[in-house]
Each structure stands twice: as structure tokens, then as C-alpha cells.
Design a protein around this motif. Sequence first.
Motif, PDB file in Angstrom:
ATOM      1  N   ARG B 221      53.824  54.205   6.792  1.00 51.37           N
ATOM      2  CA  ARG B 221      53.579  54.184   5.346  1.00 51.37           C
ATOM      3  C   ARG B 221      52.293  53.436   4.985  1.00 51.37           C
ATOM      4  N   ALA B 222      51.892  52.477   5.838  1.00 54.40           N
ATOM      5  CA  ALA B 222      50.652  51.722   5.569  1.00 54.40           C
ATOM      6  C   ALA B 222      49.430  52.413   6.184  1.00 54.40           C
ATOM      7  N   GLY B 223      49.673  53.527   6.881  1.00 53.82           N
ATOM      8  CA  GLY B 223      48.551  54.217   7.534  1.00 53.82           C
ATOM      9  C   GLY B 223      48.046  53.475   8.754  1.00 53.82           C
ATOM     10  N   ILE B 224      48.865  52.602   9.311  1.00 57.09           N
ATOM     11  CA  ILE B 224      48.475  51.866  10.530  1.00 57.09           C
ATOM     12  C   ILE B 224      48.991  52.646  11.739  1.00 57.09           C
ATOM     13  N   PRO B 225      48.106  53.001  12.664  1.00 57.54           N
ATOM     14  CA  PRO B 225      48.556  53.772  13.835  1.00 57.54           C
ATOM     15  C   PRO B 225      49.556  52.982  14.680  1.00 57.54           C
ATOM     16  N   VAL B 226      50.452  53.715  15.326  1.00 60.31           N
ATOM     17  CA  VAL B 226      51.360  53.067  16.278  1.00 60.31           C
ATOM     18  C   VAL B 226      51.189  53.710  17.648  1.00 60.31           C
ATOM     19  N   GLU B 227      51.671  53.006  18.666  1.00 56.54           N
ATOM     20  CA  GLU B 227      51.857  53.620  19.983  1.00 56.54           C
ATOM     21  C   GLU B 227      53.326  53.424  20.316  1.00 56.54           C
ATOM     22  N   TYR B 228      54.019  54.530  20.632  1.00 59.38           N
ATOM     23  CA  TYR B 228      55.425  54.423  21.029  1.00 59.38           C
ATOM     24  C   TYR B 228      55.426  53.999  22.478  1.00 59.38           C
ATOM     25  N   VAL B 229      56.157  52.939  22.767  1.00 61.89           N
ATOM     26  CA  VAL B 229      56.158  52.446  24.150  1.00 61.89           C
ATOM     27  C   VAL B 229      57.569  52.526  24.714  1.00 61.89           C
ATOM     28  N   SER B 230      57.902  53.717  25.171  1.00 61.81           N
ATOM     29  CA  SER B 230      59.205  53.940  25.789  1.00 61.81           C
ATOM     30  C   SER B 230      59.176  53.394  27.212  1.00 61.81           C
ATOM     31  N   MET B 231      60.276  52.718  27.597  1.00 63.39           N
ATOM     32  CA  MET B 231      60.269  52.022  28.886  1.00 63.39           C
ATOM     33  C   MET B 231      61.484  52.358  29.749  1.00 63.39           C
ATOM     34  N   PRO B 232      61.618  53.605  30.154  1.00 65.59           N
ATOM     35  CA  PRO B 232      62.730  53.898  31.064  1.00 65.59           C
ATOM     36  C   PRO B 232      62.535  53.156  32.380  1.00 65.59           C
ATOM     37  N   LEU B 233      63.603  52.605  32.892  1.00 61.55           N
ATOM     38  CA  LEU B 233      63.546  51.893  34.174  1.00 61.55           C
ATOM     39  C   LEU B 233      64.270  52.756  35.201  1.00 61.55           C
ATOM     40  N   ALA B 234      63.486  53.445  36.003  1.00 64.39           N
ATOM     41  CA  ALA B 234      64.061  54.434  36.926  1.00 64.39           C
ATOM     42  C   ALA B 234      65.041  53.782  37.890  1.00 64.39           C
ATOM     43  N   GLY B 235      66.263  54.275  37.884  1.00 62.50           N
ATOM     44  CA  GLY B 235      67.276  53.761  38.808  1.00 62.50           C
ATOM     45  C   GLY B 235      68.143  52.692  38.184  1.00 62.50           C
ATOM     46  N   PHE B 236      67.798  52.245  36.974  1.00 59.23           N
ATOM     47  CA  PHE B 236      68.575  51.199  36.321  1.00 59.23           C
ATOM     48  C   PHE B 236      69.005  51.678  34.927  1.00 59.23           C
ATOM     49  N   MET B 237      68.072  51.688  33.971  1.00 60.52           N
ATOM     50  CA  MET B 237      68.391  52.162  32.633  1.00 60.52           C
ATOM     51  C   MET B 237      67.862  53.574  32.406  1.00 60.52           C
ATOM     52  N   ALA B 238      67.634  54.278  33.491  1.00 60.04           N
ATOM     53  CA  ALA B 238      67.154  55.664  33.441  1.00 60.04           C
ATOM     54  C   ALA B 238      67.434  56.280  34.806  1.00 60.04           C
ATOM     55  N   GLY B 272      52.648  57.008  23.835  1.00 62.05           N
ATOM     56  CA  GLY B 272      52.468  55.969  24.844  1.00 62.05           C
ATOM     57  C   GLY B 272      53.684  55.726  25.707  1.00 62.05           C
ATOM     58  N   GLY B 273      53.628  54.609  26.418  1.00 61.19           N
ATOM     59  CA  GLY B 273      54.781  54.263  27.222  1.00 61.19           C
ATOM     60  C   GLY B 273      54.511  53.164  28.232  1.00 61.19           C
ATOM     61  N   SER B 274      55.588  52.675  28.772  1.00 64.51           N
ATOM     62  CA  SER B 274      55.506  51.698  29.851  1.00 64.51           C
ATOM     63  C   SER B 274      56.725  51.866  30.757  1.00 64.51           C
ATOM     64  N   PRO B 275      56.882  53.067  31.316  1.00 67.85           N
ATOM     65  CA  PRO B 275      58.003  53.255  32.230  1.00 67.85           C
ATOM     66  C   PRO B 275      57.745  52.474  33.512  1.00 67.85           C
ATOM     67  N   ALA B 276      58.768  52.277  34.283  1.00 69.72           N
ATOM     68  CA  ALA B 276      58.594  51.633  35.589  1.00 69.72           C
ATOM     69  C   ALA B 276      59.768  52.012  36.469  1.00 69.72           C
ATOM     70  N   ILE B 277      59.564  51.918  37.751  1.00 64.84           N
ATOM     71  CA  ILE B 277      60.728  51.990  38.625  1.00 64.84           C
ATOM     72  C   ILE B 277      61.363  50.595  38.620  1.00 64.84           C
ATOM     73  N   PHE B 278      62.610  50.533  39.021  1.00 63.33           N
ATOM     74  CA  PHE B 278      63.274  49.249  39.139  1.00 63.33           C
ATOM     75  C   PHE B 278      63.367  48.940  40.616  1.00 63.33           C
ATOM     76  N   ASP B 279      62.766  47.830  41.028  1.00 66.08           N
ATOM     77  CA  ASP B 279      62.804  47.479  42.450  1.00 66.08           C
ATOM     78  C   ASP B 279      64.132  46.784  42.736  1.00 66.08           C
ATOM     79  N   VAL B 280      65.008  47.530  43.417  1.00 66.28           N
ATOM     80  CA  VAL B 280      66.365  47.029  43.615  1.00 66.28           C
ATOM     81  C   VAL B 280      66.460  45.932  44.679  1.00 66.28           C
TER      82      VAL B 280
END
Lengths: 212, 486
Positions: B221-238, B272-280
Motif C-alpha cells: 500500500r505504501a508502494g515499497i517493494p518487497v522480496e518474499y523470502v520463503s525458507m523451506p528446509l529440505a528434509g526438515f520443514m520441507a 526471492g527466497g532463502s531455502p536450505a538443506i538441513f544438515d542432519v
Amino acid sequence: MDTLAQLAEMLQRGEDQEVLRLTREAVAQGLPAGRILNDGLIAGMNVVGERFKRHDIFLPDVLLAARAMYAGMEQLKPLLIRDGVPARGRVVLGTVQGDLHDIGKNLVAIMLRGAGYEVVDLGHNVAPAAFVDAAEREGARVIGLSALLTTTMPVMRQVVELLRERGLAGRVRVIVGGAPVSADFAREIGADDYGYDGASAVDKVAALMEAR
Amino acid sequence: MRPHVRFLSDELLQQILDEARDLLAAVGVEIHNPAVVDLLHAGGARVDTATGRVHLPGDLVDRALATAPAAFRLYDATGEATHAFGSGEVTFTPGSAAIYILDEATHAVRHPVTADYVRYAKLVSRLPHIASQSTAMIAADVHEQIGDSYRLYLSLLYCEKPVITGAFSAEGFPVMRDLLVAARGSAESLRERPLAVFSCCPTAPLKWSGATSQNVVDCARAGIPVEYVSMPLAGFMAPVTLTGSLVQHTAETLSGIVISQLAAPGAPALYGGSPAIFDVRYETTPMGAIETMMMDCAYSEIGHRLGLPTQGYIGLSDAKLLDAQAGWETGIGATLAALSGIDSVSGPGMLDFESCQSLEKLVVDNEICAMVRRLRAGIEPRDDFPAAPLFQELFREGHLLIAAHTRRHLRHEHLFPGPVVDRAQRSRWLEEGSRPLGERARAEVAHHLADWEPVRLPAEAQAALTERMSAEARRFGMDRLPDHAG
């Protein structure tokens, strides 16, 4: 801007035709050749050297300036001799026997000439005696030896030994360079100095010329 | 031709998109914000009152994608355009929101304070290959409730580059918006010439907190750009597979686009995003893992396929020091990011799972960025044909060092990094003090800080910034802000 300041400026920009024209103009104005050399050409070249060390400018700029310096020097040479202005000195240069690689040596030659030295370039595959003979004949105060191959490096030691045998050690200094050569190697064979690139060779030669 | 790398075939990319859309429709997203749920409901989403999940039908996603802009610009504090997202240019920004700094003098890791932040902002202002600043550290010497706005405040005072930032709460946003408006002069000019991008992070899996979903709406609404930073953690929360995590990332990011576009159609955003694997083994989320980088590149491909500019947390390292691991993880990441054409790359300076900023690493990474930008420019013919005349000149002159062709193209064709990258002969390196990388980087930091030039923000704008920030600090019991001018 007076003629000498313009001369220094054009030299820095590597404009050889302009340097030639301004050198002639300075001579026509009756300026002493020694002053044209020191306050025009060498003053400009000093700036070039400093800027090169700071990486403001690169090797091509230095070589262009050197070419311009050479153009000016050719004009001044007879006048400097006439006026009895001492020359900056003469260097005998070559790639040692058995080695045909002369790119580095050629670069050093251009830069030494650009700095105002007279260079007697013996080319490549030069025998030890040829270096020593040339130094004696030409009255050179420095011999510059270049090698790219580790197998030809021992020839450098032979040149140093030959100078000693002929009683010239100390009067004729030896500087070595080339990819496999190092400061340690220079010390080991009794050479006077080592230059790691063209610019350092010019600095080291200047110091060797002074050291007497 | 720009060199390019691809990880997804057309078929796989389409399948990931289809599955993500099915997921949004069938499983839906969990949104902890009644106002945002209402907004989605009004836009055509089905709200399951029993589960509280919001189901986004395909046509709603399509409508959002149709209004999301394919390109937008950022402008620095002086109003000059600095970024053209969507143009194919790859830009770099420091990794953001570190809670630690690697102290250059002591090599100790500690909490950063105001003076560190100021040095950081000054340094970024001087680094030519870091196009924007990020609010890269959280100063520990102010109340935590103003931690988000205070970083932005210091950034605006000490560096003119646009800011990649984010609010820590819904309440943080209005303060930060006020600071941006104060710097720009008015809300209208801020809308016309965006000065900041806000990171908004969904929570894995398929969830938006009250604060972040509100940030998305407020920014739109303010015209300020965003970056969506989805963070799936492969093997844990994804899902453990990269493909499965990409489906989740796509669904979460599409849900963010829907929220933005319903709040304000045409709102600018980075995919955007910041996915990562999860080091078990270590229970960590390695940003320097090759699979993490592969996911970054792959979702950027998906974003570009959707016609959107992209962002990624890539080109950073999990090393604890400025060591070889820091260099290679950052270098590989930055290279892949450039080859994938990620529009905004968040990473430089960052160590230790996005938790520790290092000013020395920032100057090292600046040179890595320079190299990969050169890589991205590719190989082009430049007066090279016909080839014979130049070779005739080479044979005639014995070299091409002063050839007109060389002089014309040298500085564009060859990159001259340094002084952090070392290319001197060993003898020269010895002569100049045998300095290892860390020392060269430290010297470079000092050199840049000495050469810093004050921000060209009008005095009244600077005063307005300080007034707004001081008022906010007082609300949290701080009579005065830490001294930062010294």
C-alpha cells in the motif's frame, strides 16, 4: 602552461608526436638540453612510474610514455653530448645462451630506454663472453641478463664469473631477471641485483648506476 | 551472449508450478492475521473455518501474477536510479540482519554496536560492486524493539545506496516507513522512487505470521517493494528432495504475491527466497551447501518464467572465519547466482549461517562480485573481425601491448581486481610485506573508511530522521540514541 610542463604532460599521455614537437620547440626557445631532459621528459616519466606503481595506469600506458620519451631523447642526444651533460648510463641487455625467450627482456629494454638509459640489446641466445665484450666495448655500467628456462640459468653464473676473471666485477654490475629467477638465486651466483618485472628492473638499474 | 545455467527442464519447471498451485488450492496457507484473511477472502479465496486455512484457487493466483510488475527500479538517497530489476542485470547486496560481527582487530565474534554499524554503512558506500546496502547487522546497544528501525536510520545517515531491509514486527513498519519518507521528502516521492526493499518471510511450511503478512500488505500500500523470502528446509520443514522443496517454495512465494497484489495491484516485488538443506549431522541450515545454491538458482528460474525479477540469499558462507571455505562457498554461490541471472543477490560479507557479518569479507566479496559481473557480461566480438590485420600488426611489432586495439578494449575486456586479490609476482609480494589475504582485506577496510564521504542528504532530512528515531527510542525508555557521529 610553459613548454616543459606541456612536454611532461604529453609524455604522460604517451603522445610521441607531441613530445617530439615540444622538444623541438623547447630547443628553439633556447632552453638548455639538460633542463629539457630533467624538467620535461624525466619529470613526466617520474609521474608515469608513480602512477603505474599505484595501478592508476597500466603497462601499455607506460610503454606509450616510454616511446614518447625515446622520441624526445633522440632529438636531445646530440645536444646533451655537445653540452657535456652526463648520460644516464648504458646497459647491455640480452637473453642468455641456450634461451630464445626474449619477451621479458624486450619489455625491460623498452622501459629502460623510456627511463632515459641507453640500451645495447644483444638479443637472445647470447654467450657469456659476448655480454662481457659488449660491456667493455660500450662502456656499459650494467649488464642485464634474462632467462626463462631453468636449464639456462647457470649461464648467468658464468657471466658473473667471467666479469670477475677479467677484473670487471664491481665496475660492471649485473642484474638478473626472468620467470624462474629469484632474489635468492641472484645472491647465490653473486649477481648484484634482481628485477622481478620491467618497472622493478628500471628501479634496480637506477640504484646500480648510483652505487659507485 | 550472456552465459547462462539452467537446472530445471521446461517440463519439470511446469510440473513444479502446477503442483504448487494445486497445493495452494487444495491444502491452502495458514495466515495468522484476520485482516489479511479477510483481504484474501474478499479476493476470492476460500477460508476453511474449521482449520483456519486459506485456500487460493488458481484463478486468484493468475490474477495476482497478471498485475505483478515484471520490472521496477530502485533509487539512491540522492534520487539517482541504481537498480533496474527485471533488466537482466545481476546486483549484489550484503547478507542481512547478522547478530554478530567478526571483529577485525581481535578476530573475535561479538555482538555489533552502533560504531560497527556506522563503519559497515560507510564501507558499503565505497564498494563499487555492492549496489545496495542491507541492514546487515543488529546493533546490540539499543532496545531490541527498535533494532529494525535503528539499523535503517544509521544506514540512511551513512550510505546513499538503496537499502534492503525488513521490519521485525508489524509495529516496526510505520517507523521505518516514516524514516524512508523523511529521507525521500514525501510519501509520494518514496512511491515514485523506491529507496528500500523489505524482506517478508513466510514461515515453513505454508504459513504467514501476523507481522510478516501485515508487512506485505503495508509495503504494497505504501508502494515499497518487497522480496518474499520463503525458507523451506529440505528434509526438515520441507521435503528432503530439492524438487519437493521447490514445490513448497513456489507455493509460499505465490501466496505472498497474491497477498501483495490484492492489497495493491501492481505492487513491486522480488521473487526471492532463502531455502536450505538441513544438515542432519549438525542440525544446521548450510547456506554454502551446493544443494542450497541449486535450489536458489532453480526457484529463480521459476520466478523468471513467471516474468518476475528475483532475489536470493546466495554467495555467502557458513565458515566462522575469513578462510578458504568462506572464499569458495561465496565464490561458487556468486558465480551460480550470476549465471542464473538472479536480479538481487543477498550474501556478501556474511558468515556462519547468516549470523555473522565481516567487514573484511565484504571487501573480499566485493572483488568476487566484480569477477562474476565480468563473467555475466560474457564473450563478445569487439573489432575482432577480420582477424588478419591485428595478427599482421603482432608479427610486425613483436607485441600488441600498445596496439590501438589493445588500448581501446583493455579495460573492458579485462577486469583488474585488487588489492585484495593478489596477482603480484612472489618477489613483489615478499617486498610488499608478504601480507596474507586477511591483512590485505583489513588494510582495504581502513583505506575505504578513511576515504568515506558524507551522505548528500539535506540537513533538514537528516534532522527529521534523528527526530523520528529519537521519539521511537524514547518510547522504549532510551533518553538518547547512542553517539554515532564520532
